[in-house]
Motif scaffolding. Sequence first.
Motif, mmCIF file in Angstrom:
data_model
loop_
_atom_site.group_PDB
_atom_site.id
_atom_site.type_symbol
_atom_site.label_atom_id
_atom_site.label_comp_id
_atom_site.label_asym_id
_atom_site.label_seq_id
_atom_site.Cartn_x
_atom_site.Cartn_y
_atom_site.Cartn_z
ATOM 1 N N LEU A 47 -2.384 -8.559 -19.613
ATOM 2 C CA LEU A 47 -1.031 -7.954 -19.735
ATOM 3 C C LEU A 47 -0.145 -8.545 -18.626
ATOM 4 O O LEU A 47 -0.638 -9.497 -17.835
ATOM 5 C CB LEU A 47 -2.492 -6.756 -18.427
ATOM 6 N N ASP A 51 3.599 -4.039 -18.155
ATOM 7 C CA ASP A 51 2.049 -3.379 -19.188
ATOM 8 C C ASP A 51 1.270 -2.251 -18.705
ATOM 9 O O ASP A 51 1.018 -1.201 -18.668
ATOM 10 C CB ASP A 51 1.233 -4.390 -19.656
ATOM 11 N N HIS A 121 -1.231 3.344 -26.024
ATOM 12 C CA HIS A 121 -2.158 2.315 -25.499
ATOM 13 C C HIS A 121 -1.869 0.918 -26.099
ATOM 14 O O HIS A 121 -1.246 -0.615 -26.042
ATOM 15 C CB HIS A 121 -3.136 2.872 -24.829
ATOM 16 N N ILE A 124 0.953 -0.559 -26.854
ATOM 17 C CA ILE A 124 1.520 -1.612 -25.623
ATOM 18 C C ILE A 124 0.494 -2.991 -25.545
ATOM 19 O O ILE A 124 0.632 -3.968 -25.446
ATOM 20 C CB ILE A 124 1.178 -0.909 -24.182
ATOM 21 N N LEU A 125 -1.130 -2.623 -25.423
ATOM 22 C CA LEU A 125 -2.123 -3.991 -25.556
ATOM 23 C C LEU A 125 -1.630 -4.783 -26.522
ATOM 24 O O LEU A 125 -2.033 -5.916 -26.162
ATOM 25 C CB LEU A 125 -3.604 -3.284 -25.307
ATOM 26 N N LYS A 127 0.708 -6.019 -28.339
ATOM 27 C CA LYS A 127 2.101 -5.962 -28.613
ATOM 28 C C LYS A 127 2.821 -7.180 -29.368
ATOM 29 O O LYS A 127 2.886 -7.456 -30.455
ATOM 30 C CB LYS A 127 3.450 -6.054 -27.499
#
Length: 130
Positions: A47, A51, A121, A124-125, A127
């Motif tokens: 992260l 993030d 999420h 984001i996680l 990506k």
Amino acid sequence: MRKLIKNKCVSFYLLKPETYLFGKHHFIRNKIKAAGFKIIGKQKIQLTFSDLMALYPNLMARITMSLRVPFLMDLDMYFVEGDNVVPRLNALKYDIRQELSGAKLGGFLHTPDSPTELQQHLSILLKSQS
């Protein structure tokens, strides 16, 4: 792993640094399995500060999480399968936190609160997998 998440019976949980600091990762895993969920995969994620800000829109959560930044760069993300997984895993998260710390908010693990948050999420996680 992204294909698995398209399945409506799959979600995830993240273990926060204090989980390992206090040796509670096996406790959490056992609680999740005892609730009838199947852990179907694990992935290390990294992260960034942005993030964290994207994952936690609430100001207090952002402040709390930003205090952990040096320790949050590498997290274990577990993929979980089960019926009605998102609401059930979310409810279990609060029970686990209550049992471990006496508080339902913050600490030890993160799960999405809703199917919409699950998709947000994941974008984001995961990506780097897009």
